[in-house]
Enzyme design. Structure first.
Site, mmCIF file in Angstrom:
data_model
loop_
_atom_site.group_PDB
_atom_site.id
_atom_site.type_symbol
_atom_site.label_atom_id
_atom_site.label_comp_id
_atom_site.label_asym_id
_atom_site.label_seq_id
_atom_site.Cartn_x
_atom_site.Cartn_y
_atom_site.Cartn_z
ATOM 1 N N GLY A 180 49.832 49.605 12.305
ATOM 2 C CA GLY A 180 50.831 48.620 11.898
ATOM 3 C C GLY A 180 51.895 49.340 11.102
ATOM 4 N NE ARG A 181 51.544 52.414 4.493
ATOM 5 C CZ ARG A 181 52.570 52.382 3.658
ATOM 6 N NH1 ARG A 181 53.361 51.336 3.624
ATOM 7 N NH2 ARG A 181 52.817 53.388 2.862
ATOM 8 N NE ARG B 238 52.807 47.515 1.341
ATOM 9 C CZ ARG B 238 52.684 48.743 0.874
ATOM 10 N NH1 ARG B 238 53.703 49.345 0.302
ATOM 11 N NH2 ARG B 238 51.536 49.384 0.983
ATOM 12 C CB CYS C 153 60.343 32.619 -14.174
ATOM 13 S SG CYS C 153 62.072 32.181 -14.125
ATOM 14 C CE1 TYR D 251 50.420 44.502 6.965
ATOM 15 C CE2 TYR D 251 50.943 46.823 6.662
ATOM 16 C CZ TYR D 251 50.221 45.826 7.293
ATOM 17 O OH TYR D 251 49.294 46.165 8.255
HETATM 18 C C1 LIG Z 1 42.129 45.057 12.112
HETATM 19 C C2 LIG Z 1 43.376 45.715 11.692
HETATM 20 N N1 LIG Z 1 43.937 46.615 12.516
HETATM 21 C C3 LIG Z 1 45.068 47.261 12.161
HETATM 22 C C4 LIG Z 1 45.691 47.014 10.951
HETATM 23 C C5 LIG Z 1 46.928 47.776 10.603
HETATM 24 O O1 LIG Z 1 46.794 48.524 9.452
HETATM 25 P P1 LIG Z 1 48.003 49.482 9.022
HETATM 26 O O2 LIG Z 1 49.213 48.627 8.947
HETATM 27 O O3 LIG Z 1 47.605 50.029 7.707
HETATM 28 O O4 LIG Z 1 48.118 50.527 10.087
HETATM 29 C C6 LIG Z 1 45.136 46.089 10.077
HETATM 30 C C7 LIG Z 1 45.763 45.858 8.758
HETATM 31 O O5 LIG Z 1 45.243 45.358 7.837
HETATM 32 C C8 LIG Z 1 43.947 45.416 10.457
HETATM 33 O O6 LIG Z 1 43.386 44.527 9.643
#
Ligand SMILES: Cc1ncc(COP(=O)(O)O)c(C=O)c1O
Length: 388
Positions: A252-253, A288, A317, A346
Protein backbone atom coordinates in the site's frame (compact mmCIF):
# COMPACT_ATOMS: atom_id res chain seq x y z
CA UNK A 1 14.82 23.53 5.64
CA UNK A 2 14.60 20.01 6.98
CA UNK A 3 14.43 17.15 4.52
CA UNK A 4 14.13 13.44 4.87
CA UNK A 5 17.53 11.82 5.24
CA UNK A 6 16.87 9.76 2.14
CA UNK A 7 14.68 11.77 -0.15
CA UNK A 8 14.50 15.10 -1.77
CA UNK A 9 11.02 16.44 -2.43
CA UNK A 10 9.54 14.98 -5.60
CA UNK A 11 8.13 18.31 -6.70
CA UNK A 12 10.09 21.37 -7.72
CA UNK A 13 9.21 24.35 -5.47
CA UNK A 14 7.64 26.24 -8.39
CA UNK A 15 5.20 23.37 -8.96
CA UNK A 16 4.24 23.44 -5.30
CA UNK A 17 3.65 27.20 -5.36
CA UNK A 18 1.64 26.89 -8.55
CA UNK A 19 -0.56 24.11 -7.17
CA UNK A 20 -1.24 25.97 -3.93
CA UNK A 21 -2.06 29.18 -5.78
CA UNK A 22 -4.41 27.40 -8.17
CA UNK A 23 -6.25 25.06 -5.78
CA UNK A 24 -5.75 26.62 -2.35
CA UNK A 25 -4.52 24.90 0.79
CA UNK A 26 -4.55 22.48 2.49
CA UNK A 27 -3.87 20.50 -0.66
CA UNK A 28 -2.59 17.04 -1.52
CA UNK A 29 -0.32 16.99 -4.55
CA UNK A 30 0.87 13.74 -6.14
CA UNK A 31 3.69 13.29 -8.60
CA UNK A 32 2.79 10.92 -11.44
CA UNK A 33 6.42 10.15 -12.26
CA UNK A 34 7.09 9.01 -8.69
CA UNK A 35 3.92 6.88 -8.66
CA UNK A 36 5.19 5.12 -11.79
CA UNK A 37 8.71 4.85 -10.38
CA UNK A 38 7.48 3.21 -7.17
CA UNK A 39 5.54 0.58 -9.11
CA UNK A 40 8.60 0.08 -11.31
CA UNK A 41 10.75 -0.58 -8.23
CA UNK A 42 8.22 -3.12 -6.94
CA UNK A 43 8.01 -4.87 -10.29
CA UNK A 44 11.75 -5.02 -10.79
CA UNK A 45 12.28 -6.43 -7.28
CA UNK A 46 9.42 -8.93 -7.24
CA UNK A 47 9.48 -10.01 -10.90
CA UNK A 48 6.53 -12.25 -11.73
CA UNK A 49 4.75 -11.79 -8.39
CA UNK A 50 1.15 -10.64 -8.72
CA UNK A 51 0.72 -7.16 -7.20
CA UNK A 52 -2.44 -6.20 -5.29
CA UNK A 53 -2.55 -2.57 -4.14
CA UNK A 54 -3.82 -2.27 -0.54
CA UNK A 55 -6.40 0.36 -1.35
CA UNK A 56 -6.62 1.60 2.24
CA UNK A 57 -3.34 3.48 1.64
CA UNK A 58 -5.08 5.87 -0.75
CA UNK A 59 -8.34 4.99 -2.47
CA UNK A 60 -8.57 7.93 -4.87
CA UNK A 61 -10.17 6.74 -8.13
CA UNK A 62 -7.50 8.40 -10.28
CA UNK A 63 -4.79 6.43 -8.49
CA UNK A 64 -6.82 3.22 -8.76
CA UNK A 65 -7.36 3.71 -12.49
CA UNK A 66 -3.66 4.33 -13.07
CA UNK A 67 -2.71 1.21 -11.13
CA UNK A 68 -5.35 -0.89 -12.82
CA UNK A 69 -4.14 0.22 -16.25
CA UNK A 70 -0.68 -0.96 -15.18
CA UNK A 71 -2.04 -4.44 -14.38
CA UNK A 72 -2.22 -4.09 -10.59
CA UNK A 73 -5.09 -5.70 -8.62
CA UNK A 74 -6.67 -4.47 -5.38
CA UNK A 75 -6.90 -5.62 -1.79
CA UNK A 76 -10.11 -4.28 -0.24
CA UNK A 77 -11.26 -4.30 3.36
CA UNK A 78 -14.70 -2.72 3.28
CA UNK A 79 -17.87 -2.59 1.20
CA UNK A 80 -16.89 0.91 0.14
CA UNK A 81 -13.47 -0.22 -1.07
CA UNK A 82 -15.03 -3.14 -2.94
CA UNK A 83 -17.42 -0.65 -4.58
CA UNK A 84 -14.42 1.47 -5.62
CA UNK A 85 -12.76 -1.61 -7.13
CA UNK A 86 -15.94 -2.37 -9.06
CA UNK A 87 -16.16 1.28 -10.16
CA UNK A 88 -12.75 1.02 -11.84
CA UNK A 89 -13.58 -2.35 -13.38
CA UNK A 90 -11.67 -4.72 -11.07
CA UNK A 91 -12.94 -8.20 -10.24
CA UNK A 92 -12.05 -11.88 -10.44
CA UNK A 93 -8.30 -12.33 -10.48
CA UNK A 94 -7.71 -8.66 -9.70
CA UNK A 95 -9.67 -8.49 -6.44
CA UNK A 96 -8.92 -9.63 -2.89
CA UNK A 97 -11.46 -9.15 -0.10
CA UNK A 98 -9.87 -9.03 3.32
CA UNK A 99 -10.70 -7.84 6.82
CA UNK A 100 -11.04 -9.25 10.32
CA UNK A 101 -14.82 -8.73 10.57
CA UNK A 102 -16.41 -8.97 7.14
CA UNK A 103 -20.10 -8.19 6.86
CA UNK A 104 -22.69 -10.18 4.91
CA UNK A 105 -22.70 -7.35 2.36
CA UNK A 106 -18.93 -7.66 1.92
CA UNK A 107 -19.09 -11.43 1.37
CA UNK A 108 -21.91 -10.94 -1.14
CA UNK A 109 -20.15 -8.15 -3.05
CA UNK A 110 -16.91 -10.12 -3.14
CA UNK A 111 -18.71 -13.20 -4.43
CA UNK A 112 -20.58 -11.21 -7.08
CA UNK A 113 -17.26 -9.85 -8.36
CA UNK A 114 -15.47 -13.21 -8.21
CA UNK A 115 -12.96 -12.06 -5.58
CA UNK A 116 -10.56 -14.20 -3.61
CA UNK A 117 -11.27 -13.97 0.12
CA UNK A 118 -8.63 -13.80 2.82
CA UNK A 119 -9.87 -15.86 5.74
CA UNK A 120 -8.94 -14.26 9.06
CA UNK A 121 -10.43 -16.79 11.51
CA UNK A 122 -11.64 -20.41 11.38
CA UNK A 123 -15.30 -19.43 11.73
CA UNK A 124 -15.15 -17.73 8.34
CA UNK A 125 -14.99 -21.11 6.59
CA UNK A 126 -18.72 -21.43 7.31
CA UNK A 127 -19.48 -17.82 6.40
CA UNK A 128 -17.88 -17.67 2.95
CA UNK A 129 -20.18 -17.77 -0.08
CA UNK A 130 -20.27 -21.29 -1.63
CA UNK A 131 -17.29 -22.33 -3.75
CA UNK A 132 -15.13 -19.34 -2.80
CA UNK A 133 -11.43 -19.05 -3.53
CA UNK A 134 -9.62 -18.32 -0.30
CA UNK A 135 -6.28 -17.71 1.36
CA UNK A 136 -5.74 -18.26 5.08
CA UNK A 137 -4.13 -15.34 6.91
CA UNK A 138 -1.53 -16.55 9.38
CA UNK A 139 -0.35 -14.55 12.37
CA UNK A 140 3.30 -15.48 12.95
CA UNK A 141 3.21 -14.02 16.51
CA UNK A 142 6.41 -11.95 16.37
CA UNK A 143 7.66 -8.75 17.93
CA UNK A 144 7.25 -6.31 15.04
CA UNK A 145 9.48 -3.25 14.66
CA UNK A 146 6.83 -0.61 14.16
CA UNK A 147 4.33 1.42 16.17
CA UNK A 148 2.10 -0.94 18.15
CA UNK A 149 -1.00 0.23 16.24
CA UNK A 150 0.69 -0.76 12.98
CA UNK A 151 1.78 -4.24 14.05
CA UNK A 152 -0.60 -6.90 12.72
CA UNK A 153 1.58 -9.99 13.10
CA UNK A 154 2.14 -9.81 16.85
CA UNK A 155 0.66 -12.44 19.16
CA UNK A 156 -1.64 -9.81 20.67
CA UNK A 157 -2.89 -8.47 17.30
CA UNK A 158 -6.43 -9.26 16.26
CA UNK A 159 -5.41 -10.58 12.83
CA UNK A 160 -5.12 -14.04 11.34
CA UNK A 161 -5.17 -17.59 12.63
CA UNK A 162 -2.34 -19.04 14.68
CA UNK A 163 0.43 -21.03 13.02
CA UNK A 164 -0.94 -24.13 14.74
CA UNK A 165 -4.45 -23.58 13.36
CA UNK A 166 -3.50 -22.77 9.76
CA UNK A 167 -3.23 -26.31 8.28
CA UNK A 168 -6.59 -27.29 9.75
CA UNK A 169 -8.27 -24.15 8.38
CA UNK A 170 -6.93 -24.94 4.90
CA UNK A 171 -8.30 -28.45 5.22
CA UNK A 172 -11.66 -27.20 6.50
CA UNK A 173 -11.93 -24.91 3.49
CA UNK A 174 -11.41 -27.86 1.15
CA UNK A 175 -13.95 -29.97 3.00
CA UNK A 176 -16.49 -27.15 2.76
CA UNK A 177 -16.12 -27.10 -1.04
CA UNK A 178 -14.00 -23.97 -1.28
CA UNK A 179 -10.71 -23.63 -3.17
CA UNK A 180 -7.98 -23.28 -0.55
CA UNK A 181 -5.41 -21.38 -2.60
CA UNK A 182 -2.80 -20.98 0.11
CA UNK A 183 -1.47 -18.83 2.91
CA UNK A 184 -1.34 -15.09 3.53
CA UNK A 185 0.87 -13.13 5.91
CA UNK A 186 0.97 -9.39 6.55
CA UNK A 187 2.83 -8.47 9.71
CA UNK A 188 2.25 -4.72 9.82
CA UNK A 189 2.96 -1.37 8.22
CA UNK A 190 6.04 0.86 8.02
CA UNK A 191 8.21 -1.97 9.31
CA UNK A 192 11.69 -0.80 10.21
CA UNK A 193 13.61 -4.05 10.51
CA UNK A 194 13.89 -6.39 7.52
CA UNK A 195 14.55 -9.26 9.93
CA UNK A 196 10.84 -9.21 10.77
CA UNK A 197 9.99 -10.36 7.25
CA UNK A 198 12.69 -13.02 7.42
CA UNK A 199 11.27 -14.34 10.67
CA UNK A 200 7.66 -14.28 9.46
CA UNK A 201 8.50 -16.08 6.21
CA UNK A 202 10.53 -18.70 8.10
CA UNK A 203 7.56 -19.44 10.37
CA UNK A 204 5.33 -19.91 7.35
CA UNK A 205 7.85 -22.20 5.65
CA UNK A 206 7.78 -24.40 8.74
CA UNK A 207 4.13 -25.19 7.96
CA UNK A 208 5.01 -26.92 4.68
CA UNK A 209 5.20 -30.41 6.22
CA UNK A 210 1.61 -30.09 7.40
CA UNK A 211 0.03 -28.15 4.54
CA UNK A 212 1.68 -29.85 1.57
CA UNK A 213 2.15 -27.85 -1.64
CA UNK A 214 -0.02 -24.75 -2.17
CA UNK A 215 -0.97 -22.67 -5.20
CA UNK A 216 -0.40 -19.21 -3.68
CA UNK A 217 1.73 -17.55 -1.04
CA UNK A 218 0.63 -13.97 -0.36
CA UNK A 219 3.48 -12.15 1.39
CA UNK A 220 1.47 -8.98 2.18
CA UNK A 221 2.98 -5.49 2.22
CA UNK A 222 4.27 -3.31 5.03
CA UNK A 223 7.60 -2.35 3.44
CA UNK A 224 9.21 0.83 4.71
CA UNK A 225 10.03 3.46 2.12
CA UNK A 226 13.73 2.69 2.46
CA UNK A 227 13.26 -1.06 2.56
CA UNK A 228 15.60 -3.36 0.67
CA UNK A 229 12.92 -4.57 -1.74
CA UNK A 230 15.18 -6.98 -3.65
CA UNK A 231 16.13 -8.57 -0.32
CA UNK A 232 12.51 -8.93 0.84
CA UNK A 233 11.55 -10.22 -2.60
CA UNK A 234 14.28 -12.89 -2.54
CA UNK A 235 13.02 -14.16 0.80
CA UNK A 236 9.36 -14.02 -0.23
CA UNK A 237 10.11 -15.99 -3.39
CA UNK A 238 12.13 -18.50 -1.37
CA UNK A 239 9.17 -19.27 0.91
CA UNK A 240 6.80 -19.39 -2.08
CA UNK A 241 9.10 -21.98 -3.63
CA UNK A 242 9.00 -24.05 -0.44
CA UNK A 243 5.28 -24.45 -1.11
CA UNK A 244 5.65 -24.66 -4.91
CA UNK A 245 3.40 -21.57 -4.93
CA UNK A 246 2.97 -18.41 -6.98
CA UNK A 247 3.87 -15.25 -5.07
CA UNK A 248 1.39 -12.44 -4.47
CA UNK A 249 2.19 -9.18 -2.68
CA UNK A 250 0.01 -6.39 -1.25
CA UNK A 251 1.91 -3.12 -0.95
CA UNK A 252 0.00 0.00 0.00
CA UNK A 253 2.24 2.68 1.42
CA UNK A 254 5.25 1.82 -0.74
CA UNK A 255 3.32 2.52 -3.95
CA UNK A 256 1.93 5.95 -3.07
CA UNK A 257 3.58 7.51 -0.01
CA UNK A 258 6.56 9.20 -1.59
CA UNK A 259 4.57 10.64 -4.48
CA UNK A 260 2.32 12.64 -2.16
CA UNK A 261 2.94 16.04 -0.57
CA UNK A 262 0.59 17.91 1.72
CA UNK A 263 0.77 21.65 1.12
CA UNK A 264 -0.24 23.94 3.94
CA UNK A 265 0.03 27.69 4.51
CA UNK A 266 1.37 29.41 7.57
CA UNK A 267 -1.36 31.16 9.54
CA UNK A 268 0.93 32.64 12.17
CA UNK A 269 3.43 31.88 14.90
CA UNK A 270 3.19 31.57 18.65
CA UNK A 271 5.75 31.20 21.44
CA UNK A 272 4.72 29.49 24.63
CA UNK A 273 7.06 26.94 26.17
CA UNK A 274 7.76 26.00 22.53
CA UNK A 275 7.94 27.76 19.18
CA UNK A 276 4.83 26.97 17.18
CA UNK A 277 4.31 27.63 13.52
CA UNK A 278 0.54 27.50 13.05
CA UNK A 279 -0.64 26.15 9.69
CA UNK A 280 -3.96 25.57 7.93
CA UNK A 281 -3.66 21.73 7.89
CA UNK A 282 -3.73 19.47 10.90
CA UNK A 283 -4.95 16.16 12.23
CA UNK A 284 -8.07 16.34 10.05
CA UNK A 285 -5.91 16.34 6.91
CA UNK A 286 -2.98 14.18 8.10
CA UNK A 287 -3.67 12.01 11.12
CA UNK A 288 -0.52 9.87 11.05
CA UNK A 289 1.65 12.06 13.31
CA UNK A 290 -1.04 12.05 15.99
CA UNK A 291 -2.15 8.44 15.52
CA UNK A 292 1.23 6.75 15.12
CA UNK A 293 3.77 9.38 16.12
CA UNK A 294 4.78 9.34 12.44
CA UNK A 295 7.59 11.74 11.46
CA UNK A 296 7.02 13.25 8.02
CA UNK A 297 9.82 15.28 6.43
CA UNK A 298 8.89 18.95 6.22
CA UNK A 299 10.30 21.66 3.99
CA UNK A 300 9.85 25.42 4.01
CA UNK A 301 9.09 27.03 0.67
CA UNK A 302 10.30 30.43 1.79
CA UNK A 303 13.72 31.94 2.29
CA UNK A 304 15.15 33.42 5.44
CA UNK A 305 18.52 33.71 7.09
CA UNK A 306 17.61 32.95 10.67
CA UNK A 307 16.71 29.34 11.45
CA UNK A 308 14.86 28.25 14.58
CA UNK A 309 13.40 24.98 15.83
CA UNK A 310 9.61 24.83 15.49
CA UNK A 311 6.67 22.55 16.14
CA UNK A 312 4.18 22.58 13.28
CA UNK A 313 0.68 22.90 14.78
CA UNK A 314 -2.70 22.57 13.08
CA UNK A 315 -5.92 24.51 13.65
CA UNK A 316 -7.82 21.90 15.69
CA UNK A 317 -8.67 22.54 19.33
CA UNK A 318 -6.67 19.47 20.33
CA UNK A 319 -3.29 19.61 22.02
CA UNK A 320 -2.14 16.61 19.99
CA UNK A 321 -2.84 18.38 16.70
CA UNK A 322 0.83 18.64 15.68
CA UNK A 323 2.05 17.72 12.22
CA UNK A 324 5.74 17.74 13.09
CA UNK A 325 7.98 18.49 16.05
CA UNK A 326 11.43 20.01 16.28
CA UNK A 327 11.83 21.06 12.67
CA UNK A 328 14.39 23.68 11.78
CA UNK A 329 12.86 26.38 9.58
CA UNK A 330 13.65 29.95 8.56
CA UNK A 331 11.41 32.45 10.36
CA UNK A 332 7.90 31.93 8.96
CA UNK A 333 5.33 34.61 8.22
CA UNK A 334 1.63 34.40 7.48
CA UNK A 335 0.99 33.07 3.96
CA UNK A 336 4.27 31.15 3.61
CA UNK A 337 3.97 27.68 2.15
CA UNK A 338 5.07 24.54 3.97
CA UNK A 339 5.38 21.12 2.30
CA UNK A 340 4.88 17.91 4.26
CA UNK A 341 6.41 15.00 2.38
CA UNK A 342 5.80 11.25 2.15
CA UNK A 343 2.14 12.02 2.69
CA UNK A 344 0.64 10.07 -0.21
CA UNK A 345 -0.29 7.04 1.91
CA UNK A 346 -2.80 7.08 4.77
CA UNK A 347 -3.02 10.86 4.38
CA UNK A 348 -5.99 11.90 2.26
CA UNK A 349 -7.63 8.52 2.91
CA UNK A 350 -7.63 9.10 6.66
CA UNK A 351 -8.68 12.75 6.43
CA UNK A 352 -11.87 13.53 8.28
CA UNK A 353 -14.69 16.00 8.65
CA UNK A 354 -14.06 16.48 12.37
CA UNK A 355 -14.82 20.12 13.25
CA UNK A 356 -16.88 20.25 10.04
CA UNK A 357 -13.69 20.71 8.13
CA UNK A 358 -13.90 20.10 4.40
CA UNK A 359 -11.55 17.38 3.27
CA UNK A 360 -8.84 18.83 1.04
CA UNK A 361 -8.55 18.79 -2.72
CA UNK A 362 -6.15 16.34 -4.36
CA UNK A 363 -4.19 17.14 -7.50
CA UNK A 364 -1.89 15.14 -9.79
CA UNK A 365 1.22 16.66 -11.34
CA UNK A 366 1.69 14.93 -14.66
CA UNK A 367 3.45 15.97 -17.83
CA UNK A 368 3.90 19.53 -16.63
CA UNK A 369 0.20 19.92 -15.83
CA UNK A 370 -1.93 19.91 -12.72
CA UNK A 371 -4.98 17.65 -12.86
CA UNK A 372 -7.68 17.70 -10.23
CA UNK A 373 -8.22 14.26 -8.64
CA UNK A 374 -10.68 15.32 -5.97
CA UNK A 375 -12.21 18.70 -5.38
CA UNK A 376 -12.33 20.28 -1.94
CA UNK A 377 -15.59 19.50 -0.16
CA UNK A 378 -18.00 22.25 0.69
CA UNK A 379 -19.58 22.52 4.16
CA UNK A 380 -22.94 21.69 2.54
CA UNK A 381 -21.48 18.40 1.30
CA UNK A 382 -20.15 17.65 4.75
CA UNK A 383 -23.60 17.89 6.35
CA UNK A 384 -25.65 16.69 3.35
CA UNK A 385 -26.40 13.25 4.87
CA UNK A 386 -27.84 14.96 7.96
CA UNK A 387 -30.53 16.77 5.96
CA UNK A 388 -33.05 14.01 6.60
C1 LIG B 1 -3.68 -7.14 4.89
C2 LIG B 1 -2.92 -5.94 4.49
N1 LIG B 1 -2.21 -5.98 3.36
C3 LIG B 1 -1.48 -4.91 2.97
C4 LIG B 1 -1.46 -3.74 3.71
C5 LIG B 1 -0.62 -2.60 3.23
O1 LIG B 1 0.35 -2.24 4.14
P1 LIG B 1 1.40 -1.10 3.72
O2 LIG B 1 0.60 0.08 3.31
O3 LIG B 1 2.20 -0.85 4.94
O4 LIG B 1 2.20 -1.66 2.59
C6 LIG B 1 -2.19 -3.67 4.89
C7 LIG B 1 -2.13 -2.45 5.71
O5 LIG B 1 -2.43 -2.38 6.84
C8 LIG B 1 -2.95 -4.80 5.29
O6 LIG B 1 -3.65 -4.77 6.42
Amino acid sequence: MSLSPTDTPQHAPEHLHRAAAQYGTPLYLYDAAELDAALGRVRSAFGAARVYYAMKANPNLTLLRRLQAAGVGFECVSAGEIARAERVGAGGETLLVNGPAKSDAEYAAGARLGATFIVDRAEEVGLLPPHSRALVRVNPALDISTHDHLATGAAHSKFGVTLAQAPAVLQALREAGHTALGLHVHIGSAIRNAQDFTAAFARLADLRAETGPLAVLDAGGGWGLNADLPGIAREAWAVAEVFGADLWVEPGRYLVAQAGTLLTRVVGTKHTGRNFVLVDAGMTELLRPMLYGAAHPVSALWEGAEETVWDVAGPACESGDLLARDVTLPTPKRGDLLAIHEAGAYGAGMSSNYLTRSRPAEVLWEGGELKLMRRRETPEEVWAAEEV
